[in-house]
Motif scaffolding. Structure first.
Motif, PDB file in Angstrom:
ATOM      1  N   ILE A 233       1.001  -1.246  -0.101  1.00 28.55           N
ATOM      2  CA  ILE A 233       0.243   0.142   0.007  1.00 28.55           C
ATOM      3  C   ILE A 233       0.713   1.163   0.186  1.00 28.55           C
ATOM      4  O   ILE A 233       0.536   2.179  -0.535  1.00 28.55           O
ATOM      5  N   LYS A 234       1.884   1.211   0.871  1.00 35.63           N
ATOM      6  CA  LYS A 234       2.837   2.402   0.789  1.00 35.63           C
ATOM      7  C   LYS A 234       3.459   2.902  -0.552  1.00 35.63           C
ATOM      8  O   LYS A 234       3.375   3.950  -0.822  1.00 35.63           O
ATOM      9  N   GLU A 235       3.866   1.868  -1.400  1.00 37.56           N
ATOM     10  CA  GLU A 235       4.510   1.954  -2.568  1.00 37.56           C
ATOM     11  C   GLU A 235       3.483   2.334  -3.452  1.00 37.56           C
ATOM     12  O   GLU A 235       3.818   3.434  -4.141  1.00 37.56           O
ATOM     13  N   PHE A 236       2.298   1.631  -3.588  1.00 36.93           N
ATOM     14  CA  PHE A 236       1.277   2.198  -4.465  1.00 36.93           C
ATOM     15  C   PHE A 236       0.756   3.846  -4.163  1.00 36.93           C
ATOM     16  O   PHE A 236       0.412   4.615  -5.152  1.00 36.93           O
ATOM     17  N   LEU A 237       0.778   4.014  -3.015  1.00 41.54           N
ATOM     18  CA  LEU A 237       0.291   5.249  -2.476  1.00 41.54           C
ATOM     19  C   LEU A 237       1.194   6.348  -2.952  1.00 41.54           C
ATOM     20  O   LEU A 237       1.102   7.570  -3.355  1.00 41.54           O
ATOM     21  N   PHE A 238       2.580   6.116  -2.355  1.00 42.46           N
ATOM     22  CA  PHE A 238       3.491   6.974  -2.888  1.00 42.46           C
ATOM     23  C   PHE A 238       3.783   7.256  -4.210  1.00 42.46           C
ATOM     24  O   PHE A 238       3.807   8.460  -4.828  1.00 42.46           O
ATOM     25  N   LEU A 239       3.779   6.326  -5.000  1.00 44.41           N
ATOM     26  CA  LEU A 239       3.698   6.496  -6.630  1.00 44.41           C
ATOM     27  C   LEU A 239       2.834   7.331  -7.050  1.00 44.41           C
ATOM     28  O   LEU A 239       2.692   7.933  -8.099  1.00 44.41           O
ATOM     29  N   SER A 240       1.409   7.130  -6.730  1.00 44.87           N
ATOM     30  CA  SER A 240       0.262   7.754  -6.775  1.00 44.87           C
ATOM     31  C   SER A 240       0.389   9.266  -6.535  1.00 44.87           C
ATOM     32  O   SER A 240       0.023  10.246  -7.235  1.00 44.87           O
ATOM     33  N   LEU A 241       0.782   9.642  -5.597  1.00 52.59           N
ATOM     34  CA  LEU A 241       1.191  10.925  -4.770  1.00 52.59           C
ATOM     35  C   LEU A 241       2.177  11.667  -5.467  1.00 52.59           C
ATOM     36  O   LEU A 241       1.812  12.932  -5.908  1.00 52.59           O
ATOM     37  N   ASP A 242       3.362  11.132  -5.726  1.00 55.66           N
ATOM     38  CA  ASP A 242       4.401  12.079  -6.084  1.00 55.66           C
ATOM     39  C   ASP A 242       5.369  10.906  -6.798  1.00 55.66           C
ATOM     40  O   ASP A 242       6.201  10.352  -6.078  1.00 55.66           O
ATOM     41  N   TYR A 243       5.459  10.564  -7.967  1.00 58.23           N
ATOM     42  CA  TYR A 243       5.965   9.707  -8.597  1.00 58.23           C
ATOM     43  C   TYR A 243       7.379   9.706  -8.750  1.00 58.23           C
ATOM     44  O   TYR A 243       8.143   8.873  -8.427  1.00 58.23           O
ATOM     45  N   GLU A 244       7.993  11.252  -8.959  1.00 56.30           N
ATOM     46  CA  GLU A 244       9.288  11.535  -8.973  1.00 56.30           C
ATOM     47  C   GLU A 244      10.113  11.124  -7.645  1.00 56.30           C
ATOM     48  O   GLU A 244      10.988  10.461  -7.504  1.00 56.30           O
ATOM     49  N   TYR A 245       9.366  11.659  -6.580  1.00 58.82           N
ATOM     50  CA  TYR A 245      10.006  11.549  -5.172  1.00 58.82           C
ATOM     51  C   TYR A 245       9.808  10.244  -4.809  1.00 58.82           C
ATOM     52  O   TYR A 245      10.790   9.598  -4.070  1.00 58.82           O
ATOM     53  N   ALA A 246       8.885   9.137  -5.108  1.00 58.78           N
ATOM     54  CA  ALA A 246       8.839   7.811  -4.809  1.00 58.78           C
ATOM     55  C   ALA A 246       9.910   7.170  -5.380  1.00 58.78           C
ATOM     56  O   ALA A 246      10.621   6.416  -4.689  1.00 58.78           O
ATOM     57  N   LYS A 247      10.548   7.627  -6.691  1.00 64.49           N
ATOM     58  CA  LYS A 247      11.528   6.862  -7.204  1.00 64.49           C
ATOM     59  C   LYS A 247      12.871   7.523  -6.464  1.00 64.49           C
ATOM     60  O   LYS A 247      13.993   6.494  -6.293  1.00 64.49           O
ATOM     61  N   ILE A 248      12.867   8.638  -6.136  1.00 63.33           N
ATOM     62  CA  ILE A 248      14.282   9.312  -5.300  1.00 63.33           C
ATOM     63  C   ILE A 248      14.482   8.387  -4.057  1.00 63.33           C
ATOM     64  O   ILE A 248      15.455   7.947  -3.729  1.00 63.33           O
ATOM     65  N   VAL A 249      13.424   7.969  -3.399  1.00 69.55           N
ATOM     66  CA  VAL A 249      13.587   7.257  -1.930  1.00 69.55           C
ATOM     67  C   VAL A 249      13.560   5.850  -2.290  1.00 69.55           C
ATOM     68  O   VAL A 249      13.706   5.175  -1.392  1.00 69.55           O
ATOM     69  N   GLY A 250      13.821   5.433  -3.377  1.00 67.57           N
ATOM     70  CA  GLY A 250      14.171   4.006  -3.754  1.00 67.57           C
ATOM     71  C   GLY A 250      13.017   2.917  -4.293  1.00 67.57           C
ATOM     72  O   GLY A 250      13.160   1.900  -4.052  1.00 67.57           O
ATOM     73  N   ILE A 251      11.838   3.679  -4.620  1.00 64.98           N
ATOM     74  CA  ILE A 251      10.691   2.866  -4.829  1.00 64.98           C
ATOM     75  C   ILE A 251      11.110   2.257  -6.333  1.00 64.98           C
ATOM     76  O   ILE A 251      11.250   3.237  -7.247  1.00 64.98           O
ATOM     77  N   ASN A 252      10.932   0.945  -6.592  1.00 60.63           N
ATOM     78  CA  ASN A 252      11.273   0.536  -8.118  1.00 60.63           C
ATOM     79  C   ASN A 252       9.910   0.680  -8.739  1.00 60.63           C
ATOM     80  O   ASN A 252       9.047  -0.069  -8.848  1.00 60.63           O
TER      81      ASN A 252
END
Lengths: 226, 269
Positions: B148-167
């Motif tokens: 849920i955290k990963e899907f939520l983060f990618l939906s919220l702020d795609y670029e920042y999600a990538k920066i914090v290491g989400i694949n």
């Protein structure tokens, strides 16, 4: 400021769709240093940040960090309207503590989030929706998200674009306080928006045209910039 | 008592499972601003359903690989030739639909399927459809709530999600696979057209009320169940087609909600 190098960029070039965006960029940033990168729109500032953040890969040259997993905080250039998203401000900041899949937020993460919220004095806006925050409030929330992971390097992209002069001063005072614990790269296109307390600046317009103390010769920097 | 009919019991069970599945998928489709892409996937699936009828195979089982291959291939072509995503989705939308109709046209006497797959036919649901729906629902629930955290983060702020290491590539692929599977197993119940409404209307309402993803999913479920059961009741009472009745109920609710919200905003000022 210590003499420990946090980040070293050597002969960096970046070409996108056949257009050279950055050419032969080299500089270092030391531990607890506050460096401001200024330059005209389209001069490659945001591209340089994205290269440092690993969003883009360099065409030539290298970007080396002190440690392989150097913790970086990032404050993007975004308005609150961009985040018309149903999420509480508390959870928005907490997400900045994300580690990896299967690892949930623990007590330390919550403790740190509460600490940062208190430090930035944003307890009173926690019940609002992100999209309804004022420019100053929103920049503080973005700053909270970027520092909640205790970064060793904090990168800010035009953080004062959408806020008034009073909030700008307040924001800079916060940055100087944070600078005691972390290195900071601050990007802006507006020389006037840079606090006089900032010493080192880099002028960037595809190439580095100046790297030094802005206070030694402000007019010289202005000429180099535009 | 109308509930004594077995086909109605199965229909209500299907609508119950369907409401849970659409509430999860719909939440993320709306939050990631992907309603147009989900519409494209629904129409691509129609091509796969037509192929299944043409080959005399189970259309749902043909639609799954067809949709995945067809949409992946076209997105690949789009990337290769630098065609904007919304243009590619438009191509997927019309090509999928056209292929479906051509396949159905080859099979004489099967054009009646067309309306069923466009607006769904919950009253024709069988045990196999329910089992498939249940399996996809369990898979979706597991994956969404674990990540849920990963899907939520990618939906919220795609670029920042990538920066914090989400694949992002991995989670985008999982997301795409899940919504494709979900949309296909839901088509027999709600059809291509009604599916889009089902994934969209409830989240559009709940995202204005709540700031917690679990509450959004829960109330999407309640709303979708309300839309579907009310639609089913109206269609049974007035002898109307079920899918369009559900569409009318959900859109009417949405309009009432928007009028109420705007009225409250003016009143608060």
């Amino acid at each position: 400021m210590s003499s420990k190098i946090i980040l070293e960029i050597k002969n960096l070039s970046f070409v996108l769709n056949g257009i050279t965006i950055l050419e032969d960029i080299s500089f270092r940033i030391m531990e607890n240093e506050l460096l401001s990168i200024i330059g005209p729109n389209g001069g490659g500032k945001t591209t340089l940040l994205k290269l440092i953040l690993g969003i883009y890969k360099p065409t030539k040259g290298s970007i080396n960090f002190l440690e392989e997993n150097l913790s970086i905080g990032y404050l993007p250039q975004k308005k609150s309207e961009f985040f018309d998203f149903p999420i509480s401000i508390y959870y928005f900041i907490l997400l900045g503590r994300y580690k990896k899949p299967f690892i949930d937020f623990n007590d330390d993460d919550h403790k740190k989030t509460k600490e940062v919220i208190q430090r930035l004095g944003i307890e009173n806006i926690l019940k609002k929706r992100l999209s309804t925050l004022s420019g100053g409030e929103f920049q503080k929330v973005l700053l909270a998200r970027s520092i909640v992971r205790d970064p060793e390097l904090l990168i800010l992209d035009e953080p004062t674009s959408f806020i008034d002069v009073k909030s700008q001063n307040e924001f800079y005072n916060l940055l100087f306080e944070l600078n005691e614990k972390m290195s900071i790269i601050l990007v802006t296109h507006d020389l006037g928006a840079i606090s006089t307390k900032i010493k080192r600046i880099i002028c960037l317009n595809k190439k580095i045209t100046f790297d030094g103390d802005i206070n030694t010769n402000r007019d010289f920097v202005m000429n180099k910039l535009y | 008592m109308i509930l004594q009919y077995k086909f109605l019991q199965l229909s209500i069970l299907a609508l119950f499972l369907y409401s849970i599945l659409s509430s999860i998928i719909g939440s993320f489709v709306v939050l990631r601003k992907m309603t147009y892409i989900s519409g494209g996937i629904s129409h691509a699936a129609f091509g796969g359903l037509g192929l299944g009828v043409f080959l005399s195979l189970n259309p749902i089982l043909t639609a799954i690989p067809f949709t995945l291959l067809f949409t992946s291939f076209l997105f690949f072509i789009g990337k290769k030739f630098r065609i904007e995503n919304d243009s590619i989705v438009s191509i997927i939308w019309s090509l999928g639909m056209s292929l479906g109709i051509i396949f159905l046209n080859f099979k004489k006497g099967y054009t009646g399927y067309l309306l069923g797959y466009l607006f769904g036919n919950v009253l024709s649901i069988n045990i196999f459809d329910i089992s498939l729906l249940f399996m996809v629902l369990v898979l979706t629930l597991l994956i969404f709530f674990i990540f849920i955290k990963e899907f939520l983060f990618l939906s919220l702020d795609y670029e920042y999600a990538k920066i914090v290491g989400i694949n992002s590539n991995l989670f985008d692929t999982i997301f795409y696979l899940l919504i494709t599977l979900g949309i296909i197993v839901m088509i027999k119940i709600s059809g291509v057209i009604v599916n889009i409404i089902f994934l969209t209307i409830a989240p559009l309402i709940t995202k204005e009320i709540f700031t917690n993803i679990y509450k959004i999913v829960l109330f999407n479920f309640i709303l979708n169940l309300f839309f579907s059961l009310t639609g089913l009741f109206i269609s049974y009472q007035f002898d109307l087609p079920t899918g369009p009745s559900i569409v009318l109920v959900s859109i009417t609710t949405f309009i009432i909600f928007k009028i109420y919200i705007n009225f409250m905003k003016v009143y608060e000022r």
